[in-house]
Design a protein around this motif. Structure first.
Motif, PDB file in Angstrom:
ATOM      1  N   GLU A  80      84.875  44.261 126.829  1.00  0.00           N
ATOM      2  CA  GLU A  80      84.115  44.711 127.992  1.00  0.00           C
ATOM      3  C   GLU A  80      82.818  43.910 128.000  1.00  0.00           C
ATOM      4  O   GLU A  80      82.037  43.987 127.048  1.00  0.00           O
ATOM      5  CB  GLU A  80      83.779  46.193 127.904  1.00  0.00           C
ATOM      6  CG  GLU A  80      84.929  47.109 128.182  1.00  0.00           C
ATOM      7  CD  GLU A  80      84.497  48.571 128.211  1.00  0.00           C
ATOM      8  OE1 GLU A  80      83.295  48.873 128.023  1.00  0.00           O
ATOM      9  OE2 GLU A  80      85.377  49.409 128.418  1.00  0.00           O
ATOM     10  N   MET A  81      82.607  43.126 129.050  1.00  0.00           N
ATOM     11  CA  MET A  81      81.367  42.354 129.177  1.00  0.00           C
ATOM     12  C   MET A  81      80.441  43.121 130.117  1.00  0.00           C
ATOM     13  O   MET A  81      80.748  43.300 131.290  1.00  0.00           O
ATOM     14  CB  MET A  81      81.645  40.956 129.722  1.00  0.00           C
ATOM     15  CG  MET A  81      80.391  40.113 129.872  1.00  0.00           C
ATOM     16  SD  MET A  81      79.499  39.819 128.336  1.00  0.00           S
ATOM     17  CE  MET A  81      80.554  38.587 127.577  1.00  0.00           C
ATOM     18  N   HIS A  82      79.338  43.586 129.571  1.00  0.00           N
ATOM     19  CA  HIS A  82      78.327  44.283 130.358  1.00  0.00           C
ATOM     20  C   HIS A  82      77.218  43.285 130.664  1.00  0.00           C
ATOM     21  O   HIS A  82      76.844  42.478 129.817  1.00  0.00           O
ATOM     22  CB  HIS A  82      77.758  45.466 129.570  1.00  0.00           C
ATOM     23  CG  HIS A  82      78.762  46.535 129.324  1.00  0.00           C
ATOM     24  ND1 HIS A  82      78.724  47.746 129.966  1.00  0.00           N
ATOM     25  CD2 HIS A  82      79.857  46.569 128.515  1.00  0.00           C
ATOM     26  CE1 HIS A  82      79.742  48.489 129.559  1.00  0.00           C
ATOM     27  NE2 HIS A  82      80.441  47.790 128.671  1.00  0.00           N
ATOM     28  N   TYR A  83      76.712  43.342 131.887  1.00  0.00           N
ATOM     29  CA  TYR A  83      75.643  42.427 132.277  1.00  0.00           C
ATOM     30  C   TYR A  83      74.761  43.111 133.318  1.00  0.00           C
ATOM     31  O   TYR A  83      75.164  44.080 133.967  1.00  0.00           O
ATOM     32  CB  TYR A  83      76.220  41.114 132.828  1.00  0.00           C
ATOM     33  CG  TYR A  83      77.099  41.297 134.046  1.00  0.00           C
ATOM     34  CD1 TYR A  83      76.590  41.147 135.336  1.00  0.00           C
ATOM     35  CD2 TYR A  83      78.440  41.639 133.902  1.00  0.00           C
ATOM     36  CE1 TYR A  83      77.398  41.334 136.449  1.00  0.00           C
ATOM     37  CE2 TYR A  83      79.247  41.825 135.002  1.00  0.00           C
ATOM     38  CZ  TYR A  83      78.729  41.667 136.276  1.00  0.00           C
ATOM     39  OH  TYR A  83      79.532  41.862 137.370  1.00  0.00           O
ATOM     40  N   GLY A 115      68.754  44.051 138.293  1.00  0.00           N
ATOM     41  CA  GLY A 115      68.310  45.320 137.736  1.00  0.00           C
ATOM     42  C   GLY A 115      69.388  46.375 137.572  1.00  0.00           C
ATOM     43  O   GLY A 115      69.114  47.454 137.058  1.00  0.00           O
ATOM     44  N   GLU A 116      70.612  46.068 137.989  1.00  0.00           N
ATOM     45  CA  GLU A 116      71.696  47.042 137.865  1.00  0.00           C
ATOM     46  C   GLU A 116      72.707  46.579 136.822  1.00  0.00           C
ATOM     47  O   GLU A 116      73.045  45.398 136.756  1.00  0.00           O
ATOM     48  CB  GLU A 116      72.414  47.231 139.200  1.00  0.00           C
ATOM     49  CG  GLU A 116      71.567  47.926 140.247  1.00  0.00           C
ATOM     50  CD  GLU A 116      72.381  48.255 141.501  1.00  0.00           C
ATOM     51  OE1 GLU A 116      73.605  48.459 141.380  1.00  0.00           O
ATOM     52  OE2 GLU A 116      71.776  48.298 142.568  1.00  0.00           O
ATOM     53  N   GLU A 117      73.203  47.531 136.028  1.00  0.00           N
ATOM     54  CA  GLU A 117      74.202  47.206 135.014  1.00  0.00           C
ATOM     55  C   GLU A 117      75.600  47.230 135.622  1.00  0.00           C
ATOM     56  O   GLU A 117      75.947  48.133 136.379  1.00  0.00           O
ATOM     57  CB  GLU A 117      74.126  48.197 133.854  1.00  0.00           C
ATOM     58  CG  GLU A 117      75.048  47.827 132.713  1.00  0.00           C
ATOM     59  CD  GLU A 117      74.921  48.736 131.516  1.00  0.00           C
ATOM     60  OE1 GLU A 117      75.938  48.927 130.820  1.00  0.00           O
ATOM     61  OE2 GLU A 117      73.806  49.259 131.265  1.00  0.00           O
ATOM     62  N   GLU A 119      71.188  38.695 131.347  1.00  0.00           N
ATOM     63  CA  GLU A 119      71.183  39.656 130.248  1.00  0.00           C
ATOM     64  C   GLU A 119      72.591  40.241 130.135  1.00  0.00           C
ATOM     65  O   GLU A 119      73.166  40.692 131.132  1.00  0.00           O
ATOM     66  CB  GLU A 119      70.162  40.755 130.501  1.00  0.00           C
ATOM     67  CG  GLU A 119      69.969  41.683 129.327  1.00  0.00           C
ATOM     68  CD  GLU A 119      68.867  42.713 129.545  1.00  0.00           C
ATOM     69  OE1 GLU A 119      68.496  43.362 128.551  1.00  0.00           O
ATOM     70  OE2 GLU A 119      68.408  42.891 130.685  1.00  0.00           O
ATOM     71  N   HIS A 120      73.146  40.239 128.920  1.00  0.00           N
ATOM     72  CA  HIS A 120      74.519  40.686 128.746  1.00  0.00           C
ATOM     73  C   HIS A 120      74.786  41.160 127.324  1.00  0.00           C
ATOM     74  O   HIS A 120      74.016  40.883 126.413  1.00  0.00           O
ATOM     75  CB  HIS A 120      75.496  39.561 129.115  1.00  0.00           C
ATOM     76  CG  HIS A 120      75.340  38.323 128.287  1.00  0.00           C
ATOM     77  ND1 HIS A 120      74.286  37.442 128.451  1.00  0.00           N
ATOM     78  CD2 HIS A 120      76.089  37.811 127.290  1.00  0.00           C
ATOM     79  CE1 HIS A 120      74.407  36.440 127.596  1.00  0.00           C
ATOM     80  NE2 HIS A 120      75.496  36.646 126.875  1.00  0.00           N
TER      81      HIS A 120
END
Length: 103
Positions: free
Chosen positions: A56-59, A63-65, A83-84
């Protein structure tokens, strides 16, 4: 010359890496992990390719994830300032191409 069997590579710690090549200031590394990394921003661009497993790649964008589920063959490109954090589901092997010395 070098041959690497990525699906059998393991490391002694999460995000342990096998350096494959450094060319013109760009490194290519094979990472093994079974744990999430940490939220970070690279000091250069990064190409992230899932070779084995699910990640799972979160980024964060504006300003929102957000997140995407990545499977074998999926590629994530992080431009400068992205940012990730990568969160594997079980074991994963990942090819990372980035500026030498990048964190």
């Amino acid at each position: 010359m070098k041959f690497v069997k990525s699906t059998t590579f393991t490391a002694d710690r999460p995000w342990g890496a096998l350096d494959i090549a450094e060319m013109n200031g760009i490194t290519t590394r094979l990472h093994w992990t079974d744990q999430p990394y940490k939220w970070h921003i690279n000091d250069g661009e990064e190409v992230f390719v899932v070779l084995d497993g699910i990640v799972e790649m979160h980024y964060r964008h504006q300003g929102e994830e957000h997140h995407e589920v990545m499977t074998v063959g999926d590629i994530f490109y992080a431009s400068v300032g992205t940012e990730h954090v990568a969160k594997p589901i079980g074991e994963a092997r990942i090819l990372v191409v980035e500026k030498a010395g990048s964190v």
